[in-house]
Design a protein around this motif. Structure first.
Motif, mmCIF file in Angstrom:
data_model
loop_
_atom_site.group_PDB
_atom_site.id
_atom_site.type_symbol
_atom_site.label_atom_id
_atom_site.label_comp_id
_atom_site.label_asym_id
_atom_site.label_seq_id
_atom_site.Cartn_x
_atom_site.Cartn_y
_atom_site.Cartn_z
ATOM 1 N N ARG A 193 -73.184 35.294 70.916
ATOM 2 C CA ARG A 193 -72.966 35.784 69.551
ATOM 3 C C ARG A 193 -74.161 36.623 69.141
ATOM 4 O O ARG A 193 -75.312 36.176 69.217
ATOM 5 C CB ARG A 193 -72.827 34.600 68.582
ATOM 6 C CG ARG A 193 -71.701 33.646 68.933
ATOM 7 C CD ARG A 193 -71.340 32.748 67.751
ATOM 8 N NE ARG A 193 -72.454 31.924 67.295
ATOM 9 C CZ ARG A 193 -72.439 31.204 66.182
ATOM 10 N NH1 ARG A 193 -71.370 31.221 65.400
ATOM 11 N NH2 ARG A 193 -73.473 30.460 65.833
ATOM 12 N N GLU A 202 -69.910 36.249 54.079
ATOM 13 C CA GLU A 202 -70.764 35.360 53.295
ATOM 14 C C GLU A 202 -70.146 33.975 53.132
ATOM 15 O O GLU A 202 -70.830 32.957 53.225
ATOM 16 C CB GLU A 202 -71.030 36.026 51.931
ATOM 17 C CG GLU A 202 -72.299 35.548 51.236
ATOM 18 C CD GLU A 202 -72.054 34.412 50.282
ATOM 19 O OE1 GLU A 202 -70.913 34.318 49.805
ATOM 20 O OE2 GLU A 202 -72.980 33.626 50.037
ATOM 21 N N HIS A 208 -68.456 32.156 55.041
ATOM 22 C CA HIS A 208 -68.591 31.216 56.148
ATOM 23 C C HIS A 208 -69.938 31.292 56.848
ATOM 24 O O HIS A 208 -70.186 30.541 57.802
ATOM 25 C CB HIS A 208 -67.452 31.407 57.153
ATOM 26 C CG HIS A 208 -66.122 31.020 56.598
ATOM 27 N ND1 HIS A 208 -65.834 29.736 56.239
ATOM 28 C CD2 HIS A 208 -65.030 31.756 56.283
ATOM 29 C CE1 HIS A 208 -64.599 29.679 55.756
ATOM 30 N NE2 HIS A 208 -64.091 30.884 55.763
ATOM 31 N N GLU A 223 -73.147 31.036 58.705
ATOM 32 C CA GLU A 223 -73.533 30.789 60.091
ATOM 33 C C GLU A 223 -72.355 30.414 60.990
ATOM 34 O O GLU A 223 -72.402 30.607 62.194
ATOM 35 C CB GLU A 223 -74.557 29.660 60.152
ATOM 36 C CG GLU A 223 -75.930 30.054 59.664
ATOM 37 C CD GLU A 223 -76.671 30.936 60.648
ATOM 38 O OE1 GLU A 223 -76.752 30.579 61.833
ATOM 39 O OE2 GLU A 223 -77.175 31.985 60.225
ATOM 40 N N LEU A 224 -71.325 29.856 60.384
ATOM 41 C CA LEU A 224 -70.160 29.488 61.189
ATOM 42 C C LEU A 224 -69.516 30.741 61.752
ATOM 43 O O LEU A 224 -68.941 30.752 62.824
ATOM 44 C CB LEU A 224 -69.101 28.802 60.318
ATOM 45 C CG LEU A 224 -69.107 27.292 60.175
ATOM 46 C CD1 LEU A 224 -67.846 26.863 59.460
ATOM 47 C CD2 LEU A 224 -69.241 26.574 61.492
ATOM 48 N N PRO A 247 -74.137 34.261 63.272
ATOM 49 C CA PRO A 247 -75.442 33.645 63.003
ATOM 50 C C PRO A 247 -76.550 34.657 62.724
ATOM 51 O O PRO A 247 -76.485 35.795 63.187
ATOM 52 C CB PRO A 247 -75.733 32.911 64.305
ATOM 53 C CG PRO A 247 -75.092 33.765 65.344
ATOM 54 C CD PRO A 247 -73.861 34.361 64.702
ATOM 55 N N GLU A 248 -77.524 34.195 61.979
ATOM 56 C CA GLU A 248 -78.687 35.038 61.720
ATOM 57 C C GLU A 248 -79.435 35.342 63.031
ATOM 58 O O GLU A 248 -79.821 36.458 63.294
ATOM 59 C CB GLU A 248 -79.597 34.259 60.769
ATOM 60 C CG GLU A 248 -80.499 35.080 59.912
ATOM 61 C CD GLU A 248 -81.197 34.176 58.891
ATOM 62 O OE1 GLU A 248 -80.490 33.489 58.118
ATOM 63 O OE2 GLU A 248 -82.430 34.146 58.894
ATOM 64 N N GLU A 249 -79.633 34.299 63.830
ATOM 65 C CA GLU A 249 -80.280 34.459 65.140
ATOM 66 C C GLU A 249 -79.201 34.431 66.220
ATOM 67 O O GLU A 249 -78.329 33.564 66.176
ATOM 68 C CB GLU A 249 -81.234 33.286 65.410
ATOM 69 C CG GLU A 249 -82.245 33.020 64.321
ATOM 70 C CD GLU A 249 -83.512 33.822 64.518
ATOM 71 O OE1 GLU A 249 -83.783 34.218 65.667
ATOM 72 O OE2 GLU A 249 -84.206 34.068 63.515
ATOM 73 N N PRO A 250 -79.279 35.324 67.201
ATOM 74 C CA PRO A 250 -78.244 35.314 68.249
ATOM 75 C C PRO A 250 -78.250 33.998 69.036
ATOM 76 O O PRO A 250 -79.263 33.311 69.075
ATOM 77 C CB PRO A 250 -78.636 36.487 69.160
ATOM 78 C CG PRO A 250 -80.048 36.810 68.820
ATOM 79 C CD PRO A 250 -80.304 36.348 67.428
ATOM 80 N N ASP A 251 -77.122 33.663 69.625
ATOM 81 C CA ASP A 251 -77.059 32.446 70.447
ATOM 82 C C ASP A 251 -75.936 32.585 71.470
ATOM 83 O O ASP A 251 -75.319 33.645 71.582
ATOM 84 C CB ASP A 251 -76.871 31.204 69.560
ATOM 85 C CG ASP A 251 -75.600 31.272 68.717
ATOM 86 O OD1 ASP A 251 -74.566 31.717 69.240
ATOM 87 O OD2 ASP A 251 -75.643 30.886 67.532
ATOM 88 N N PHE A 275 -73.286 30.474 71.559
ATOM 89 C CA PHE A 275 -72.231 29.577 71.090
ATOM 90 C C PHE A 275 -70.926 30.349 70.877
ATOM 91 O O PHE A 275 -70.449 30.514 69.758
ATOM 92 C CB PHE A 275 -72.688 28.929 69.789
ATOM 93 C CG PHE A 275 -72.167 27.532 69.594
ATOM 94 C CD1 PHE A 275 -71.116 27.044 70.345
ATOM 95 C CD2 PHE A 275 -72.745 26.709 68.644
ATOM 96 C CE1 PHE A 275 -70.652 25.759 70.161
ATOM 97 C CE2 PHE A 275 -72.286 25.418 68.450
ATOM 98 C CZ PHE A 275 -71.247 24.940 69.204
#
Lengths: 276, 599
Positions: free
Chosen positions: B334, B345, B347, B349-350, B353-357, B359
Motif C-alpha cells: 500500500r 477521510e 476511513h 488508515e483503513l 495509510p500515512e506510511e506505506p506498508d 498490508f
C-alpha cells in the motif's frame, strides 16, 4: 434541571454543564438550516468536550415537528452522548414518547460515524424497490430498507436520520480543526486516553516525531489496549531512535505477547533498523 | 485449437552426473505418478517449494491411493526419503499423514510429520530389479502432501536448502539448461484467467498465432470451478467477447461455476489459432535489452519443458511473474496516502495509510457444506482450532480472506492457504457440534488461493483513485468501469476479538471511470503487455477494476493492440504514440465484429 443521560456504561457519568466554563466555537445549522445552534467548548483542566443545545425540525412529507437535544462531542469531534430536556422528550411519528430502549438505539446509531445513514439521501430512505443490488453483501437483496431499519429507531426514521447527519456531518471536521488549532499537552493527553480508537488516532496524527520519543510510556499504554488499527498506525510512526533506550525495549518486551502480528512485524523491522 | 498433452509417466534417472560424490539414486516427482487416485496436483507454490506436489485434499476423509511404476536398474536395499511437510505443526498428531507402499508392503513410517518442507527419512526399502510399484496411502484426508521420493544406495540425504535442492534436482534429472523443445508464436499469453482468455480471443480474431499457457486443467482463474468467484464489473466495449467467458451472478462458491468452465473452454477452443497449453506453468522469462525473447514453461504433471518464443508477450499471471522474471518495474504493498493523493477521510488508515506498508488485500479460500440425508461425522481438528478458535460457520463467502503485514501474498501463499484451511476446518468443526447439524457435511473446500492483490507491474500510466474519482477521460480509454472502488481490510483491525481470517469491504462510489491503454504495457520491458490484477495501478486504484469482467476488458484491449503491433512490426508503446486511432477504432467496433471461427 433533570436530564436523561445516555453514556456508554463504562464511562463516567455525565456532569452538568456550567455555562461559565463554556466558550462558543462554531455554529451548527439544523438539518433544514432553520436554526443556528451555537457549539461550545466546555470543561475544565481535567476534561474538555464540545457541547450544543440543538434545536432542529424533523420533517416527513409536509409535516414537521421540533426536536430539542443536548449533544456532547469529544475533542476529536466524535459524538459522545446526548441528554434530553425534561419537558421535551423525543417522540415518534405517532407522538408516542421514546422508550429507554429507543433512546439506547438512537445513541448507538449516533455513535457510528460510518453508519449507512451517512450514505443515503433523505429520498433514498424509503426505497420501496423489492430487489436491489447490494455491494455490501455482494449479492442481490431487498436489504436496503432492511439495512436502515437495523440502525434506526422504530417509528422514528427521520428523527434518527436527521440527528445522525447533524452530529456526524460537517461539524466533525470543524471541531477537529478547532482542537488542532488549540492543541496543548492537556488536550493531547485527553485524546490519547480516550476509549474511542478514532479519537486516539486523531491524537496520534497530531503528534510530532519528537513527541513519539518523549511520550513513549504513554504509547505503551495505548499499545497494551490492543486495538489493531491504532497500534499498527502508532508503531509505524515511532522513530527508530525510540528503541535506542534499553528501558523502552524492556517495556516493549513486557507487552510483546499481547501485540498482534501486524504491529509486531513493524516493530521488529524498526528495532532491526536501530541495531544496524 | 490444439491442446498439448504429454504422457511421460514418471521421471527416472540415475545420478551419473554426480557419480563422483553421490552414489546412484532414483528421484520420483510425486506429481508425475501414473495414477493419482484421489490426490491432486498442486502447482501453486512452485516458486517457493521448488516443484508441484501431490496433496490429499479429502476434506477429512482419506483420499484413494496414488500409484506409479518405476524401473530399477539393480535390486537392493535403498535408503528412502520422502519430501513432505507437516503443515500444522503443534502439540497434536500431524493432520496430513500418509504412508508409502513399495510393491505390496507398507513402509511403517508415517509421513507428513516433520515441520516445514523437508526430506523425511523412512529407512531402508527393498527394491527389485526392474519394475516396482509405489503407492501413496493417505491416512487422514487433511491435505497431506508429497513432493518427491528419493531412493539411494548411499545413506546421504538430498539437500534441503532451496537453492541447493534446485541445483541438485537439475543435476539428478539431467536437465539441459534450456528446454528441449521450442515453438514460435505471434503472441504468448501466460495465465488463462478472464484476462488471458479475452486477450487470446481478441488477438486470434485478428489472425495472430497465439499461445495461451495456463497452469491449471481448466480456464478461468478465480472464476473457474476450482476457485468459484463470480465475475463482476461491466463489459465495456467487449460484451461479445466477455460473454463467452464470464459467469452468472450466482453466490461465490457455487458449483454452477463448472457449467461456466465448459462454456468458456468451448468458446476458446473454437479458435484454431489459439494454442492452448493447459497444465503448463511458466517458470522463466528471458529478456535482453529489455525485450523478452521467450517464456519457458513446464508441464505440471510430467515435468516436460518447452520454450515459447514470440515478439510480444502478455502477463496475465496475476502475480506478474513474466514481468518479474524479465526485470519489469513493479510495485507491491500500500502506498502512502500522500503518494497519489488517495485519501478518504472517512476511513483514514483503513483505506490508505500515512506510511506505506505491505498490508494489501488478502486471498480467499471459498467453501461450502450441505445437509446429508443421514447422520455424518467429522474428525476432531485441534490443529485447526488454533486459528478458528470459537468461530463457527457452515460456508465461506468472499469475506473469508487473509492478509497480514508480515505475509507476502506471493512468497507466503502456501502459509496463507493453509491458514485458511485451518480456519475452515476449525469453524466447520465448531458448527458441526451444534445439535441441529448432525447431518451437516463439507461439500467443497477450494485448495487454491483466490488472490486479490499481488505484484502490480508499472506501465506508462499508473491508474489511481484520482482517475476514478475525477473520472478522467483519456485519449486511450480502452477500459470503462462504474463499479465502486472496493478495498478490503481485515476485521480484526477494528475489533481484536474478530477472527483474523475475515475481511470487510469499503466502497468508494463514483461514476464511470476509465483505464488507459498506457496502464496495460510495461514501462521498461518493451514488448510486454499486462492485463489482470497485475496491471499498472496503485493499491487503491486496483480496488475498482480488479474484478473479472474489467480485467477481461483489459485482456481484450491488449489482444487488439498486439495485432496492431504485428501489423506494423512495432512495440506496445508505439501503438499509443503512432496508431492510437486505429487501436480505438478496432476496440470500439469489437462488439460489431463477426469473426469467422471454427465451429
Amino acid at each position: 434541571m433533570h436530564f436523561l443521560v445516555f453514556v456508554d456504561s463504562d464511562k463516567k457519568s455525565a456532569r452538568e454543564v456550567n455555562p461559565v466554563q463554556c466558550q462558543e466555537v462554531t455554529i451548527l445549522p439544523s438539518y433544514d438550516s432553520a436554526f443556528m445552534n451555537p457549539v461550545m467548548i466546555c470543561g475544565d483542566s481535567s476534561e474538555q468536550f464540545f457541547y450544543s443545545e440543538v434545536e432542529s425540525a424533523v420533517c416527513q412529507d409536509e409535516l414537521c415537528r421540533l426536536v430539542y437535544l443536548k449533544i456532547y462531542w469529544d475533542l476529536a469531534g466524535y459524538y459522545a452522548r446526548f441528554e434530553i430536556f425534561e419537558d421535551e422528550p423525543l417522540t415518534k411519528n405517532d407522538h408516542i414518547e421514546f422508550s429507554r430502549a429507543d433512546y439506547d438505539k438512537l445513541h448507538d446509531a449516533l455513535k457510528d460515524p460510518n453508519s449507512i445513514l451517512g450514505e443515503k439521501t433523505k429520498e433514498e430512505l424509503l426505497d420501496k424497490s423489492k430487489e436491489r443490488y447490494s455491494e455490501k453483501i455482494d449479492g442481490y437483496t431487498g436489504a436496503t430498507a432492511k439495512e436502515i431499519k437495523e440502525v434506526v429507531v422504530d417509528g422514528a426514521l427521520y428523527s434518527t436520520f436527521t440527528l445522525w447527519n447533524l452530529v456526524n456531518g460537517d461539524i466533525r471536521s470543524r471541531l477537529k480543526d478547532h482542537t488542532k488549532a488549540h492543541l496543548n499537552e492537556q488536550k493531547l493527553d485527553q485524546l490519547l486516553d480516550s476509549e474511542n480508537p478514532r479519537t486516539v488516532q486523531f491524537g496520534l496524527k497530531n503528534m510530532g516525531k519528537e513527541d513519539y520519543v518523549a511520550q513513549f510510556p504513554k504509547l505503551l499504554t495505548i499499545l497494551a489496549r490492543g486495538n489493531g488499527l491504532v497500534n499498527f498506525y502508532l508503531v509505524k510512526k515511532i522513530p527508530a531512535e525510540a528503541f535506542a533506550k534499553e528501558a523502552n525495549q524492556a517495556a516493549l518486551k513486557a507487552i510483546w505477547e499481547n501485540l498482534d502480528l501486524n504491529t509486531r512485524s513493524v516493530l521488529e523491522r524498526k528495532m532491526q533498523d536501530e541495531r544496524s | 485449437m490444439k491442446i498439448i498433452y504429454t504422457t511421460l509417466a514418471f521421471i527416472f534417472l540415475s545420478l551419473s552426473v554426480f557419480a563422483q560424490n553421490t552414489p546412484k539414486g532414483i528421484l520420483i516427482e510425486a506429481e508425475s505418478f501414473n495414477d493419482k487416485g484421489g490426490w491432486l496436483v498442486d502447482p501453486q507454490f512452485v516458486e517457493q517449494v521448488g516443484s508441484p506436489y501431490l496433496i490429499a485434499h479429502g476434506l477429512g476423509k482419506p483420499v484413494s491411493n496414488a500409484s506409479t511404476n518405476i524401473t530399477t536398474p539393480q535390486k537392493g536395499k535403498y535408503h528412502t526419503w520422502v519430501r513432505t511437510k507437516d503443515w500444522a505443526p503443534g502439540d497434536w498428531e500431524a493432520p496430513g499423514r500418509f504412508q508409502l507402499m513399495v510393491n505390496k508392503k507398507t513402509v511403517d513410517a508415517e509421513l507428513g510429520t516433520e515441520k516445514g518442507w523437508a526430506w523425511q527419512y523412512v529407512g531402508e526399502v527393498k527394491l527389485k530389479k526392474g519394475k516396482n510399484k509405489l503407492t501413496l496411502k493417505d491416512l487422514t484426508g487433511f491435505d497431506g502432501r508429497c513432493d518427491a521420493i528419493y531412493f539411494s544406495l548411499a545413506n546421504e540425504a538430498p539437500p534441503s536448502e532451496f537453492e541447493d535442492l534446485k541445483n541438485w534436482r537439475t543435476s539428478v534429472l539431467q536437465l539441459p539448461e534450456s528446454p528441449e523443445k521450442e515453438e514460435a508464436f505471434d503472441l504468448v499469453i501466460t495465465g488463462g484467467g478472464l484476462a488471458g482468455c479475452a486477450s487470446a480471443i481478441a488477438a486470434a480474431e485478428q489472425g495472430l498465432k497465439v499461445a495461451l499457457i495456463h497452469d491449471r486443467p481448466v480456464l478461468g482463474g478465480n472464476a473457474s470451478g476450482e476457485i468459484r468467484v463470480h465475475t463482476l464489473g461491466i463489459y465495456g466495449h467487449f460484451e461479445r467477447i466477455l460473454k463467452m467467458l464470464d459467469t452468472e451472478h450466482y453466490p461465490n462458491g457455487s458449483p454452477k461455476a463448472h457449467q461456466e468452465d465448459v462454456k468458456r473452454l468451448n468458446n476458446v477452443q473454437k479458435y484454431q489459432n489459439i494454442h492452448l497449453y493447459l497444465n503448463w506453468r511458466a517458470f522463466d522469462a528471458h529478456a535482453e535489452n529489455n525485450t523478452i525473447s521467450h517464456v519457458d514453461a513446464r508441464q505440471t504433471n510430467t515435468g516436460e519443458r518447452k520454450r515459447f518464443k514470440a515478439p510480444l508477450f502478455v502477463d496475465c499471471t496475476g502475480d506478474g511473474w513474466i514481468g518479474y522474471w524479465a526485470g519489469a518495474e513493479f510495485n507491491y504493498g500500500r502506498e502512502s496516502v500522500n503518494e497519489y493523493g488517495e485519501e478518504w477521510e472517512k476511513h483514514g488508515e483503513l483505506w490508505s495509510p500515512e506510511e506505506p506498508d505491505n498490508f494489501v488485500m488478502g486471498s480467499s479460500v471459498l467453501w461450502r457444506s450441505q445437509k446429508a440425508d443421514k447422520s455424518t461425522t467429522f474428525p476432531k481438528v485441534p490443529w485447526a482450532l488454533e486459528v478458528a478458535k470459537e468461530y463457527a460457520a457452515a460456508n465461506g463467502e468472499w469475506q473469508w480472506e487473509f492478509s497480514r503485514n508480515d505475509l507476502n501474498q506471493i512468497d507466503d501463499a502456501e502459509h496463507i492457504r493453509d491458514h485458511m484451511l485451518k480456519a475452515i476446518y476449525g469453524s466447520f468443526y465448531n458448527e458441526k457440534q451444534k445439535a441441529e447439524n448432525d447431518s451437516l457435511e463439507l461439500q467443497w473446500v477450494s485448495y487454491l488461493v483466490g488472490k486479490r492483490e499481488s505484484r502490480r507491474l508499472v506501465g506508462d500510466h499508473i491508474f489511481t483513485m484520482k482517475d476514478a474519482k475525477e473520472q478522467s477521460r483519456f485519449p486511450d480509454s480502452v477500459v470503462v468501469e462504474k463499479r465502486a472502488i472496493d478495498v478490503h481490510y481485515q476485521q480484526n483491525l477494528l475489533n481484536s476479538s474478530e477472527p483474523d481470517f475475515l475481511s470487510e469491504a469499503l466502497f468508494y462510489r463514483t461514476d464511470r471511470y476509465y483505464v488507459p491503454y498506457r496502464s496495460l504495457y510495461s514501462k521498461n520491458i518493451k514488448n510486454l503487455f499486462m492485463a489482470g490484477r497485475c496491471f499498472s495501478c496503485s493499491h487503491i486504484g486496483l480496488g475498482g477494476p480488479r474484478v473479472m469482467r474489467t480485467t477481461g476488458q483489459m485482456g481484450a484491449a491488449v489482444g487488439y493492440a498486439a495485432s496492431i503491433c504485428k501489423k506494423y512490426g512495432i512495440e506496445p508503446r508505439d501503438v499509443y504514440n503512432d496508431h492510437l486511432d486505429e487501436l480505438m477504432e478496432t476496440i470500439l467496433s469489437s462488439d460489431e465484429l463477426k469473426p469467422e471461427v471454427k465451429q
